[in-house]
Motif scaffolding. Structure first.
Motif, PDB file in Angstrom:
ATOM      1  N   LYS A 233       0.882  -1.153   0.064  1.00 21.39           N
ATOM      2  CA  LYS A 233      -0.057  -0.121   0.038  1.00 21.39           C
ATOM      3  C   LYS A 233       0.844   1.127   0.166  1.00 21.39           C
ATOM      4  O   LYS A 233       1.948   1.164  -0.595  1.00 21.39           O
ATOM      5  CB  LYS A 233      -0.797  -0.169   1.260  1.00 21.39           C
ATOM      6  CG  LYS A 233      -1.881  -1.394   1.246  1.00 21.39           C
ATOM      7  CD  LYS A 233      -2.898  -1.416   2.033  1.00 21.39           C
ATOM      8  CE  LYS A 233      -3.556  -2.783   2.024  1.00 21.39           C
ATOM      9  NZ  LYS A 233      -4.713  -2.789   3.029  1.00 21.39           N
TER      10      LYS A 233
ATOM     11  N   HIS B 173      -8.723  -3.242  -5.960  1.00 16.64           N
ATOM     12  CA  HIS B 173      -8.525  -3.374  -4.504  1.00 16.64           C
ATOM     13  C   HIS B 173      -9.731  -2.516  -4.049  1.00 16.64           C
ATOM     14  O   HIS B 173     -10.114  -1.402  -4.378  1.00 16.64           O
ATOM     15  CB  HIS B 173      -7.100  -2.724  -4.027  1.00 16.64           C
ATOM     16  CG  HIS B 173      -6.844  -3.039  -2.807  1.00 16.64           C
ATOM     17  ND1 HIS B 173      -7.472  -2.263  -1.699  1.00 16.64           N
ATOM     18  CD2 HIS B 173      -6.255  -4.220  -1.908  1.00 16.64           C
ATOM     19  CE1 HIS B 173      -7.301  -2.970  -0.247  1.00 16.64           C
ATOM     20  NE2 HIS B 173      -6.437  -4.067  -0.701  1.00 16.64           N
TER      21      HIS B 173
ATOM     22  N   GLU C 193     -11.313 -10.454  -0.936  1.00 15.24           N
ATOM     23  CA  GLU C 193     -10.807  -9.857   0.428  1.00 15.24           C
ATOM     24  C   GLU C 193     -12.074  -9.102   0.860  1.00 15.24           C
ATOM     25  O   GLU C 193     -12.512  -8.096   0.250  1.00 15.24           O
ATOM     26  CB  GLU C 193      -9.779  -8.522  -0.160  1.00 15.24           C
ATOM     27  CG  GLU C 193      -8.656  -9.169  -0.555  1.00 15.24           C
ATOM     28  CD  GLU C 193      -7.464  -8.106  -0.289  1.00 15.24           C
ATOM     29  OE1 GLU C 193      -6.524  -8.503   0.372  1.00 15.24           O
ATOM     30  OE2 GLU C 193      -7.675  -7.021  -0.763  1.00 15.24           O
TER      31      GLU C 193
ATOM     32  N   GLY D  69      -7.359  -4.887   7.256  1.00 17.35           N
ATOM     33  CA  GLY D  69      -6.792  -3.880   8.191  1.00 17.35           C
ATOM     34  C   GLY D  69      -7.433  -3.651   9.343  1.00 17.35           C
ATOM     35  O   GLY D  69      -7.313  -2.990  10.211  1.00 17.35           O
TER      36      GLY D  69
ATOM     37  N   SER E  69      -6.525  -9.173   6.871  1.00 17.24           N
ATOM     38  CA  SER E  69      -5.908  -9.492   8.195  1.00 17.24           C
ATOM     39  C   SER E  69      -5.287 -10.836   8.335  1.00 17.24           C
ATOM     40  O   SER E  69      -5.687 -11.501   9.308  1.00 17.24           O
ATOM     41  CB  SER E  69      -6.953  -9.246   9.393  1.00 17.24           C
ATOM     42  OG  SER E  69      -7.322  -7.904   9.362  1.00 17.24           O
TER      43      SER E  69
ATOM     44  N   GLY F 164      -1.372  -7.441   3.510  1.00 23.16           N
ATOM     45  CA  GLY F 164      -1.384  -6.100   3.613  1.00 23.16           C
ATOM     46  C   GLY F 164      -0.305  -5.914   5.138  1.00 23.16           C
ATOM     47  O   GLY F 164       1.083  -5.862   4.857  1.00 23.16           O
ATOM     48  N   GLY F 165      -0.857  -5.570   6.001  1.00 25.54           N
ATOM     49  CA  GLY F 165      -0.071  -5.378   7.091  1.00 25.54           C
ATOM     50  C   GLY F 165       1.009  -6.506   7.684  1.00 25.54           C
ATOM     51  O   GLY F 165       2.194  -6.020   7.968  1.00 25.54           O
TER      52      GLY F 165
HETATM   53  P1  PGA Z   1      -4.423  -6.284   5.597  1.00 25.32           P
HETATM   54  O1  PGA Z   1      -4.532  -5.895   3.978  1.00 25.32           O
HETATM   55  O2  PGA Z   1      -3.733  -7.791   5.328  1.00 25.32           O
HETATM   56  O3  PGA Z   1      -3.672  -5.327   6.164  1.00 25.32           O
HETATM   57  O4  PGA Z   1      -5.691  -6.705   6.204  1.00 25.32           O
HETATM   58  C1  PGA Z   1      -4.921  -6.756   2.938  1.00 25.32           C
HETATM   59  C2  PGA Z   1      -5.102  -5.967   1.660  1.00 25.32           C
HETATM   60  O5  PGA Z   1      -5.856  -4.973   1.697  1.00 25.32           O
HETATM   61  O6  PGA Z   1      -4.748  -6.495   0.494  1.00 25.32           O
END
Ligand code: PGA
Length: 254
Positions: A11, A97, A169, A175, A215, A236-237
């Motif tokens: 991101k 996304h 997703e 997130g 997540s 993501g995170g």
């Molecule tokens: P996240 O993000 O793992 O931080 O939830 C995933 C994404 O948005 O691709």
């Protein structure tokens, strides 16, 4: 072809030197270097060429963009085309996304054009679909993702659809620290695969890689990746530090 895939979606995070250091840490880890998982890293546009260059000779690694513009080229100040992304050495592009849909008003029709321009430049689209919490609570989640695929992907001929990676997703899991349960993830992935089967047939549906995102982290990746229709993750995170990302990559059962 259906593969095990883990994609890091950075991101709008990481400066250049910090990002390149993270790439080094991941790509040099001997425990994942020669496994059968395709590892893709999606940094910002400005760092894409540097990351792609670093991964050029790393077996099983590739670089991805997080977005592309929907037309070939022209007077669109500040935008980045699929052709530019390919020329920077990336092989993948994340399209649709939920943050793009939500904050930049990207709709299914526009996303269909992005898919076309990505494929025309030999980029693999990582096409994101997923329902928000209101839709999930109203029990509309299956219908929402079916519509997203129908309106953005079903114009493709089977040969082109076969190049696409799907990332499911659920917006309520991105997130937030709330992950879909194994039951919810497998249920949706099975639905997605059977919808693809209806449209394109068994050969295509069984070869499509469908990733889970939202997540996903070292604590839950193993049970999610063990689901029969979950082929990996869009992270993501947990992709922002080497230890967590490597642990996610190692979460596939043998
Ligand atoms: P996240 O993000 O793992 O931080 O939830 C995933 C994404 O948005 O691709």
């Amino acid at each position: 072809m259906r593969k095990k895939i883990v994609i890091a979606n950075w991101k709008m995070n990481k400066g250049l030197s910090e990002g390149l250091q993270l790439v080094d840490e991941i790509a040099s880890d001997s425990s994942i270097r020669s496994n059968d998982v395709l590892k893709v890293i999606a940094p910002s546009f400005v760092h894409l060429a540097s990351v792609a260059d670093k991964l050029k000779n790393a077996n099983g690694f590739a670089a991805s963009a997080q977005n592309c513009h929907h037309v070939k080229n022209g007077a669109y100040t500040g935008e980045v085309s699929a052709e530019m992304i390919a020329s920077a050495g990336a092989k993948y592009v994340i399209i649709g996304h939920s943050e793009r849909r939500q904050y930049f008003n990207e709709n299914n029709e526009l996303l269909a054009q992005k898919v076309n321009v990505a494929l025309a430049n030999n980029l693999v689209p990582v096409f994101c679909i997923g329902e928000n919490l209101t839709e999930r609570n109203a029990n509309q989640h299956l219908e929402v993702v079916t519509r997203q695929m129908k309106e953005s992907l079903y114009h493709l001929l089977p040969a082109d659809f076969s190049k696409v990676i799907i990332a499911y997703e659920p917006v309520w899991a991105i997130g937030t620290g709330v992950t879909a349960t194994v039951h919810q993830a497998q249920g949706m992935h099975n639905h997605i695969r059977s919808e693809i089967n209806k449209k394109y047939g068994k050969e295509v549906s069984s070869a499509t890689s469908i990733l889970y995102g939202g997540s996903c982290n070292p604590q839950n990746a193993r049970e999610l990746f063990a689901c029969i229709d979950v082929d990996g993750g869009l992270i993501g995170g947990a992709s922002l530090n080497a230890e967590d990302f490597i642990a996610v990559i190692k979460s596939f059962g043998s």
